[in-house]
Each structure stands twice: as structure tokens, then as C-alpha cells.
Scaffold this motif. Structure first.
Motif, short mmCIF file in Angstrom:
data_model
loop_
_atom_site.label_atom_id
_atom_site.label_comp_id
_atom_site.label_asym_id
_atom_site.label_seq_id
_atom_site.Cartn_x
_atom_site.Cartn_y
_atom_site.Cartn_z
N LEU A 114 1.25 6.77 -6.84
CA LEU A 114 0.05 7.48 -6.98
C LEU A 114 0.45 9.05 -6.84
O LEU A 114 0.21 9.74 -7.68
N GLU A 115 1.22 9.16 -5.75
CA GLU A 115 1.83 10.61 -5.51
C GLU A 115 2.57 11.05 -6.64
O GLU A 115 2.49 12.05 -6.93
N LEU A 116 3.60 10.09 -7.17
CA LEU A 116 4.41 10.33 -8.57
C LEU A 116 3.50 10.76 -9.68
O LEU A 116 3.70 11.64 -10.50
N GLU A 117 2.42 9.69 -9.93
CA GLU A 117 1.56 10.05 -11.22
C GLU A 117 0.90 11.29 -10.89
O GLU A 117 0.78 12.04 -11.94
N ARG A 118 0.37 11.76 -9.95
CA ARG A 118 -0.28 12.79 -9.45
C ARG A 118 0.67 14.10 -9.97
O ARG A 118 0.09 15.16 -10.60
N ALA A 119 1.98 14.16 -9.34
CA ALA A 119 2.88 14.99 -9.60
C ALA A 119 3.00 15.42 -10.87
O ALA A 119 3.20 16.60 -11.46
N MET A 174 0.50 -1.10 0.00
CA MET A 174 -0.06 -0.19 -0.03
C MET A 174 0.87 1.40 -0.02
O MET A 174 0.57 2.12 -0.81
N ASP A 175 1.90 1.30 0.71
CA ASP A 175 2.81 2.48 0.41
C ASP A 175 3.35 2.74 -0.64
O ASP A 175 3.50 3.69 -1.16
N GLU A 176 3.73 1.41 -1.37
CA GLU A 176 4.33 1.58 -2.73
C GLU A 176 3.38 2.00 -3.65
O GLU A 176 3.60 2.97 -4.43
N GLN A 177 2.16 1.68 -3.48
CA GLN A 177 1.03 2.02 -4.40
C GLN A 177 0.80 3.77 -3.97
O GLN A 177 0.50 4.27 -4.83
N ARG A 178 0.61 4.26 -2.73
CA ARG A 178 0.57 5.55 -2.21
C ARG A 178 1.61 6.11 -3.05
O ARG A 178 1.51 7.17 -3.62
#
Length: 211
Positions: free
Chosen positions: A57-62, A50-54
């Protein structure tokens, strides 16, 4: 072999069952501990996943934000402003009088319209004259077109507009430099300084902001 002591049999049987119960309890506790360990390991793996997924997701959003910011600023960066000081007239000997006003040419080099464009000089001076400016319609010759309002509703792709200030004293010309305000095709408001500095702004069309 002597006679069986029946008084010791219940004790032995009880001890045997007690030992069996203790062994069963130990095995049960061992199994439960193993299960708890496995559950903790599974939870740890899920937490790491879940941490890796988060983080992903943060990198994709950035990245998406960066792309959106680039797209948002791309058109604004294609709006160009060329400003110069100019003299009002020539004297009797044909010499030009000292520079007493600004001439500002705004060109929309993007492929989308620019809206609500205006040039302010210093903190309070609006343009005195605004014209369509035909930079490319007749070769290298610049031609003055139709007169426009100070707040230009639309500058189409590839079009130019000439803004001119009122006449100032030489010192006032220097102290009242031009700033272009305009809205891109997405409705974002921008300010472009005479130095070429582009920034977002909350300036309301029709009113200047302190520089």
C-alpha cells in the motif's frame, strides 16, 4: 498364591487413577502447547501478510503521489518565459542606447489555460506595459496585440504575452531580473525565474516576493 491384601487395593486403584489423570493432564498440556504454537505461527503468518500488504500500500501510494506530482507539474513545465535586455532608442548616429529595460515573452505551450500571470522585476517593480504577443498568428513575424493589465487574468493554450519593465539605469537593469508568477489550471501557484527555475510559491497575485 497367597490371600489378596485388600488393604493395598485402594492404594493401587488410587495410583492407577492418579497416573491416568497425570497422563490426561500431560496430554492436555501438550495439546494446548501445540495449539498455542499453531496459533503463534498463524499470528506470525498474518503479521507478515499484513506487513507485506502495508508495504504494498505504501508503494502504491508513493506511485500515486508521484503520478499526481507529475500531472501537477506537467502544465507548469510547459509555460515558457524568454527574457532579454533591450535599449530604449537609438542615438543620432543610429546606434542603440545602452540596455535600460527588460522585455519578457511568456508563452503557454500547454493545452490548458494559465491564469493570474504577472512578471515582477527584482523585489518591487511590476511590469510597466503588457500586451498580447502574436508569435504564430502571422507566420514568423511578431506582432503586438491588445494592451493588457499587469495581472493577466488568462493566457489561453498556445497564446503569448509580452511584459515590459520600466526603464532602469544599466546597473539597475542587471539587478532587477524578471520572475514570472502564474497559476496553473488546477489553481497551483508557480514562480519561474529568468534562469528557467520552476518552483511552487505562496506568492499572492498582485504582490511580489523577495527573490
Amino acid at each position: 498364591m497367597g490371600p489378596l491384601n485388600w488393604g493395598d487395593v485402594p492404594t493401587a486403584v488410587g495410583a492407577l487413577f492418579a497416573g491416568g489423570a497425570a497422563l490426561f493432564a500431560w496430554q492436555t498440556i501438550r495439546s494446548q502447547r501445540q495449539q498455542i504454537g499453531e496459533q503463534r505461527e498463524f499470528i506470525g503468518e498474518q503479521t507478515r501478510f499484513m506487513d507485506e500488504q502495508r508495504q504494498n500500500l505504501e508503494l502504491e501510494r508513493a506511485e500515486l503521489r508521484a503520478v499526481a506530482d507529475d500531472r501537477r507539474t506537467d502544465q507548469a513545465k510547459r509555460v515558457k518565459m524568454h527574457s532579454r535586455k533591450a535599449g530604449a532608442s537609438t542615438d543620432g548616429q543610429g546606434a542603440q542606447t545602452p540596455d535600460d529595460h527588460w522585455e519578457v515573452t511568456v508563452t503557454n505551450s500547454s493545452d490548458a489555460p494559465v491564469r493570474l500571470a504577472e512578471v515582477w522585476f527584482g523585489n518591487a517593480y511590476a511590469s510597466s506595459d503588457v500586451f498580447e504577443w502574436r508569435l504564430h498568428w502571422n507566420g514568423p513575424v511578431e506582432l503586438c496585440g491588445d494592451r493588457l493589465m499587469q495581472l493577466v487574468d488568462l493566457i489561453g493554450p498556445g497564446r503569448s504575452v509580452r511584459f515590459q519593465s520600466q526603464n532602469f539605469s544599466p546597473a539597475a537593469v542587471h539587478n532587477n531580473r524578471p520572475v514570472l508568477y502564474f497559476s496553473d489550471d488546477g489553481g497551483n501557484r508557480w514562480a519561474l525565474s529568468w534562469r528557467g527555475e520552476l518552483r511552487p510559491t505562496d506568492q499572492e497575485p498582485g504582490s511580489s516576493l523577495p527573490s
